[in-house]
Write a protein that holds these residues in place. Sequence first.
Motif, PDB file in Angstrom:
ATOM      1  N   LEU A   1      43.385 -72.075  60.452  1.00  0.00           N
ATOM      2  CA  LEU A   1      42.622 -70.884  60.789  1.00  0.00           C
ATOM      3  C   LEU A   1      41.332 -71.265  61.485  1.00  0.00           C
ATOM      4  O   LEU A   1      40.697 -72.267  61.149  1.00  0.00           O
ATOM      5  N   GLY A   2      40.936 -70.434  62.415  1.00  0.00           N
ATOM      6  CA  GLY A   2      39.642 -70.670  63.051  1.00  0.00           C
ATOM      7  C   GLY A   2      39.446 -69.713  64.204  1.00  0.00           C
ATOM      8  O   GLY A   2      40.410 -69.149  64.727  1.00  0.00           O
ATOM      9  N   LYS A   3      38.188 -69.539  64.567  1.00  0.00           N
ATOM     10  CA  LYS A   3      37.897 -68.632  65.678  1.00  0.00           C
ATOM     11  C   LYS A   3      38.225 -69.333  66.991  1.00  0.00           C
ATOM     12  O   LYS A   3      38.564 -70.517  67.034  1.00  0.00           O
ATOM     13  N   SER A   4      38.077 -68.611  68.029  1.00  0.00           N
ATOM     14  CA  SER A   4      38.325 -69.170  69.357  1.00  0.00           C
ATOM     15  C   SER A   4      37.333 -70.299  69.639  1.00  0.00           C
ATOM     16  O   SER A   4      36.126 -70.133  69.411  1.00  0.00           O
TER      17      SER A   4
ATOM     18  N   ILE B   1      56.498 -75.345  58.341  1.00  0.00           N
ATOM     19  CA  ILE B   1      55.908 -74.534  59.415  1.00  0.00           C
ATOM     20  C   ILE B   1      54.413 -74.809  59.455  1.00  0.00           C
ATOM     21  O   ILE B   1      53.738 -74.803  58.413  1.00  0.00           O
ATOM     22  N   ILE B   2      53.930 -75.070  60.645  1.00  0.00           N
ATOM     23  CA  ILE B   2      52.491 -75.241  60.857  1.00  0.00           C
ATOM     24  C   ILE B   2      52.077 -74.215  61.897  1.00  0.00           C
ATOM     25  O   ILE B   2      52.536 -74.245  63.036  1.00  0.00           O
ATOM     26  N   MET B   3      51.205 -73.318  61.497  1.00  0.00           N
ATOM     27  CA  MET B   3      50.859 -72.208  62.375  1.00  0.00           C
ATOM     28  C   MET B   3      49.370 -72.208  62.655  1.00  0.00           C
ATOM     29  O   MET B   3      48.547 -72.385  61.764  1.00  0.00           O
ATOM     30  N   VAL B   4      49.055 -71.981  63.879  1.00  0.00           N
ATOM     31  CA  VAL B   4      47.656 -71.837  64.306  1.00  0.00           C
ATOM     32  C   VAL B   4      47.402 -70.356  64.558  1.00  0.00           C
ATOM     33  O   VAL B   4      48.180 -69.707  65.249  1.00  0.00           O
ATOM     34  N   THR B   5      46.357 -69.820  64.013  1.00  0.00           N
ATOM     35  CA  THR B   5      46.070 -68.405  64.218  1.00  0.00           C
ATOM     36  C   THR B   5      44.612 -68.129  63.913  1.00  0.00           C
ATOM     37  O   THR B   5      43.926 -68.918  63.254  1.00  0.00           O
ATOM     38  N   HIS B   6      44.145 -66.998  64.435  1.00  0.00           N
ATOM     39  CA  HIS B   6      42.805 -66.549  64.048  1.00  0.00           C
ATOM     40  C   HIS B   6      42.912 -65.360  63.108  1.00  0.00           C
ATOM     41  O   HIS B   6      41.926 -64.859  62.599  1.00  0.00           O
ATOM     42  N   SER B   7      44.185 -64.911  62.905  1.00  0.00           N
ATOM     43  CA  SER B   7      44.407 -63.720  62.084  1.00  0.00           C
ATOM     44  C   SER B   7      44.511 -64.125  60.622  1.00  0.00           C
ATOM     45  O   SER B   7      45.151 -65.115  60.256  1.00  0.00           O
ATOM     46  N   GLN B   8      43.897 -63.309  59.765  1.00  0.00           N
ATOM     47  CA  GLN B   8      43.903 -63.570  58.332  1.00  0.00           C
ATOM     48  C   GLN B   8      45.175 -63.055  57.661  1.00  0.00           C
ATOM     49  O   GLN B   8      45.384 -63.288  56.480  1.00  0.00           O
ATOM     50  N   GLU B   9      46.024 -62.344  58.402  1.00  0.00           N
ATOM     51  CA  GLU B   9      47.168 -61.665  57.796  1.00  0.00           C
ATOM     52  C   GLU B   9      48.214 -62.630  57.253  1.00  0.00           C
ATOM     53  O   GLU B   9      49.028 -62.251  56.426  1.00  0.00           O
ATOM     54  N   PHE B  10      48.176 -63.854  57.759  1.00  0.00           N
ATOM     55  CA  PHE B  10      49.202 -64.790  57.338  1.00  0.00           C
ATOM     56  C   PHE B  10      48.813 -65.567  56.079  1.00  0.00           C
ATOM     57  O   PHE B  10      49.575 -66.386  55.597  1.00  0.00           O
ATOM     58  N   ARG B  11      47.593 -65.287  55.586  1.00  0.00           N
ATOM     59  CA  ARG B  11      47.096 -66.101  54.472  1.00  0.00           C
ATOM     60  C   ARG B  11      48.023 -66.052  53.270  1.00  0.00           C
ATOM     61  O   ARG B  11      48.226 -67.035  52.572  1.00  0.00           O
ATOM     62  N   SER B  12      48.625 -64.881  53.083  1.00  0.00           N
ATOM     63  CA  SER B  12      49.473 -64.720  51.886  1.00  0.00           C
ATOM     64  C   SER B  12      50.758 -65.534  51.980  1.00  0.00           C
ATOM     65  O   SER B  12      51.420 -65.794  50.973  1.00  0.00           O
TER      66      SER B  12
ATOM     67  N   ILE C   1      45.910 -73.808  53.649  1.00  0.00           N
ATOM     68  CA  ILE C   1      45.138 -73.294  54.777  1.00  0.00           C
ATOM     69  C   ILE C   1      44.071 -74.307  55.130  1.00  0.00           C
ATOM     70  O   ILE C   1      43.338 -74.781  54.250  1.00  0.00           O
ATOM     71  N   ILE C   2      44.016 -74.623  56.400  1.00  0.00           N
ATOM     72  CA  ILE C   2      42.972 -75.529  56.909  1.00  0.00           C
ATOM     73  C   ILE C   2      42.051 -74.678  57.778  1.00  0.00           C
ATOM     74  O   ILE C   2      42.499 -74.084  58.760  1.00  0.00           O
ATOM     75  N   TYR C   3      40.768 -74.642  57.406  1.00  0.00           N
ATOM     76  CA  TYR C   3      39.803 -73.865  58.167  1.00  0.00           C
ATOM     77  C   TYR C   3      39.081 -74.795  59.117  1.00  0.00           C
ATOM     78  O   TYR C   3      38.590 -75.848  58.732  1.00  0.00           O
ATOM     79  N   LEU C   4      39.037 -74.393  60.362  1.00  0.00           N
ATOM     80  CA  LEU C   4      38.355 -75.192  61.383  1.00  0.00           C
ATOM     81  C   LEU C   4      37.171 -74.423  61.957  1.00  0.00           C
ATOM     82  O   LEU C   4      37.243 -73.199  62.172  1.00  0.00           O
ATOM     83  N   LYS C   5      36.095 -75.198  62.195  1.00  0.00           N
ATOM     84  CA  LYS C   5      34.962 -74.609  62.893  1.00  0.00           C
ATOM     85  C   LYS C   5      34.303 -75.722  63.689  1.00  0.00           C
ATOM     86  O   LYS C   5      34.009 -76.796  63.148  1.00  0.00           O
ATOM     87  N   ASP C   6      34.105 -75.483  64.961  1.00  0.00           N
ATOM     88  CA  ASP C   6      33.467 -76.461  65.848  1.00  0.00           C
ATOM     89  C   ASP C   6      34.144 -77.828  65.777  1.00  0.00           C
ATOM     90  O   ASP C   6      33.501 -78.868  65.774  1.00  0.00           O
ATOM     91  N   GLY C   7      35.465 -77.803  65.641  1.00  0.00           N
ATOM     92  CA  GLY C   7      36.214 -79.044  65.665  1.00  0.00           C
ATOM     93  C   GLY C   7      36.285 -79.778  64.339  1.00  0.00           C
ATOM     94  O   GLY C   7      36.884 -80.851  64.262  1.00  0.00           O
ATOM     95  N   LEU C   8      35.702 -79.211  63.314  1.00  0.00           N
ATOM     96  CA  LEU C   8      35.718 -79.905  62.027  1.00  0.00           C
ATOM     97  C   LEU C   8      36.346 -79.014  60.961  1.00  0.00           C
ATOM     98  O   LEU C   8      36.303 -77.801  61.061  1.00  0.00           O
ATOM     99  N   ILE C   9      36.916 -79.636  59.952  1.00  0.00           N
ATOM    100  CA  ILE C   9      37.508 -78.874  58.853  1.00  0.00           C
ATOM    101  C   ILE C   9      36.371 -78.453  57.927  1.00  0.00           C
ATOM    102  O   ILE C   9      35.644 -79.293  57.398  1.00  0.00           O
TER     103      ILE C   9
ATOM    104  N   GLU D   1      46.529 -83.752  55.027  1.00  0.00           N
ATOM    105  CA  GLU D   1      47.957 -84.066  54.863  1.00  0.00           C
ATOM    106  C   GLU D   1      48.744 -82.771  54.814  1.00  0.00           C
ATOM    107  O   GLU D   1      48.252 -81.750  54.352  1.00  0.00           O
ATOM    108  N   ILE D   2      49.957 -82.849  55.285  1.00  0.00           N
ATOM    109  CA  ILE D   2      50.861 -81.705  55.229  1.00  0.00           C
ATOM    110  C   ILE D   2      52.171 -82.193  54.626  1.00  0.00           C
ATOM    111  O   ILE D   2      52.735 -83.194  55.084  1.00  0.00           O
ATOM    112  N   HIS D   3      52.624 -81.424  53.649  1.00  0.00           N
ATOM    113  CA  HIS D   3      53.856 -81.845  52.973  1.00  0.00           C
ATOM    114  C   HIS D   3      55.064 -81.182  53.601  1.00  0.00           C
ATOM    115  O   HIS D   3      54.967 -80.133  54.247  1.00  0.00           O
ATOM    116  N   SER D   4      56.192 -81.773  53.325  1.00  0.00           N
ATOM    117  CA  SER D   4      57.444 -81.259  53.840  1.00  0.00           C
ATOM    118  C   SER D   4      57.766 -79.912  53.211  1.00  0.00           C
ATOM    119  O   SER D   4      57.395 -79.651  52.053  1.00  0.00           O
TER     120      SER D   4
END
Lengths: 272, 495
Positions: free
Chosen positions: A39-42, A193-204, A209-217, A29-32
């Motif tokens: 976050l996730g690798k390529s 704002i919903i952002m997709v990135t592989h960079s950790q710099e935005f964590r702050s 944060i939703i972590y994805l790997k191989d299509g799964l959270i 879920e994502i709140h207003s």
Amino acid sequence: MSLISAIDLVKNYGTKKNPIKALGPVNFEIHSKSFTLILGKSGSGKSTLLNLLAGLDKSTSGSLIVQNKNLSTLSQRKLSKYRANIGIIFQFYNLLPNLNSIENVMMGSWAGGVEGTYEYAEQLLKDFGIDHRAKANVKTLSGGEKQRVAICRALVSQPEILFCDEPTGALDSTNERQVIKILQGLSQKGLTIIMVTHSQEFRSLADQIIYLKDGLITDHKNFNHQQIPQEEPNPNHPSSPNKVHRNPDEPLPLTNSVANNDNFNIDPKINL
Amino acid sequence: MSLQAVLLILYKYFKENWLRIILASGGIIIGVWSITLTSFLSLGLSEKIITAINSQSATKYIQVQKDESGANSFFEISGPPKFQRISPNSVKADTVNIDSVQEVAANSTFLSYLRTSSNDPIECVNNLYATLDQPDESQLIPGEQPINPQTAAENSDGCYLINQNYGSFENLYQANKTDWIGQETPPTANEVVACYQCNPSSPLFEELSLASPQELLGQTLTLEYVKTPIHEPAGSIFDVTNPGITEYNFEETQTFEVKVAAVIDDRDSSDGGFAGANNFFTSRAIQQQASIVTPESVDFDNAGFIAIDVFIDDFQSLDSTIEDLQDKNYLVSSAAQLFITAVQSLFLVVTIVLGLFGLIALIASIFGITNVMAISVLKRQKEIGILKALGARNWDILKIFFLESTLLGIVGWIIGTLVGYLSTLALSVSFERFVLSNDSWRNNLENFGITDFVLPINYVIILATFVIALIITSISGILPAIRASRQDPVQTLKN
């Protein structure tokens, strides 16, 4: 009540007999007014998830409820209308090459038939320090300038949600910092704002944060989960009866994730 | 998508790719230019020719006859026609309700001759044809037979047909300038222009004992106008296979004294010039005065003639008048109509054939434009994806590409029409520069009412080519436009 809910969301490519699983099943879920990082690798499925959230693609199964609309069951026509009322920023800007800056910004409202004024577009360019390049063809802009034009385009229709697909992926460090500041400021003003990135710099910056790997959270962190009061939908808003008409001047409580005390300020004379 | 977005995208596309667009619409340009040029030229030429025909009084003249079978078309008559002699009064009665008919007159009412006399009177060899009474057979010269006066005029001595109509004095003068002797202005009512040896078989000038044309100049001649009426009872049948022998009565003559004001020396026929086989060229005044002679004893109005002349008020009424006469079972002949119909048919065929080439070019351009639009869709996949990501619907994308295709057609049509028009303008200017600048040609053309070669603009053709161009580019653009609208935004944004 959450703005976005994903329930057993799945996206496969290929044929029914030989499906290639790209995403899912995922649930979140994502709140207003929150800043959500995916976050996730390529190849982790983050772009696939963003395409589903932005209405660019449809899920194979499951439900994706955004602003009380199940995107999985919407027609193409209604999906187009949904896309007209959100903002989206791409890694490689995706500006229309034959138009100048302000025309590209206006296209953010014209393309979807959403109301947007020329004066507001000019104001946005001014706010982001590129009003001096309003009439310049976008082919002549630098990467940072292009991304700022793209941000203006995404905001011209006054969306409630802003989707960002690797917005700093093609920028140098200076411009990257500028864009981060912009997004931070927008988040402070209450934009979801919903952002997709592989960079950790935005964590702050993120509330979640939703972590994805191989299509799964694989992990899902809420840093400052709090019940943010939801404004009642304004039925008089011209673009969508369900759209919340936001007062950008209304201050919102700052969270720990937004620990940067710098005021939102863009230097118009960015050395590119 | 708002109208501003569509217009902006189209404007920017054309601004960036104007040269490619013009080249892509080459087929349209050629097709429209070809159709415009050939149509304007054909229609213009046809109009000029009809103007020329209309300038001649013969266009207002129709000849009517009646066949024994009652057919109103020569094609309906099987075998040789058998004409029923008709009277002017009967034709007048039948045409009283046809407003365009101005006058009805018997055809070939008279055979007219001029015979000359000078100081030594010249008489026709066969006095039969110059005297008032028809002699009986005992007065014929041995071996001589009564013959058709028409033939007699060509063979007998001293009897010469009057030139009825040579157009204008200016034409005669210009055509025979190098052979002209004497006065270079039109003859008055008391003057004639004579032609020395225009009719090589005519012994006129031998009889006058002239050594040269110069001797004829200034001579005073007495011309006797002999008129013989030809008439038969109305209702009798004239069988073309067995015309029989018609007897004639020479009833009245008129005498005119005329001075030879000018002579055409046609002894050397190899130097050009054209005066026909006529010996005398008179002013209309003599002819009109002579025509007043009407034998009172003959009731021409009720006499029978093989053909009756009907004169109409305006050339424009020709077709409708012919129809009205045919409805009354008349066989109608109009040389003008035949000629005009032939001209119009010829030019219509030429226009269609040449226009077909233009049409083929237009149709062939479908393939070119479809290809160009398909490539455009391929090259602009990302743009399509961006627009869709921003909220454009499939229908909006289809609209953009479809409009681009039709705009290709409009651009091609504009250029093709302009080039076609300029081509006709060039032809007009060339005609005026190279043809009308020649005095002789200009005078001849003016006699036929042609003073310029301005080709009229036919707006029907222009509209037709516009519609065709639109249809063709619409057909060309629809498939690529549909393909563009169905592009997947995710895939296209990846490109």
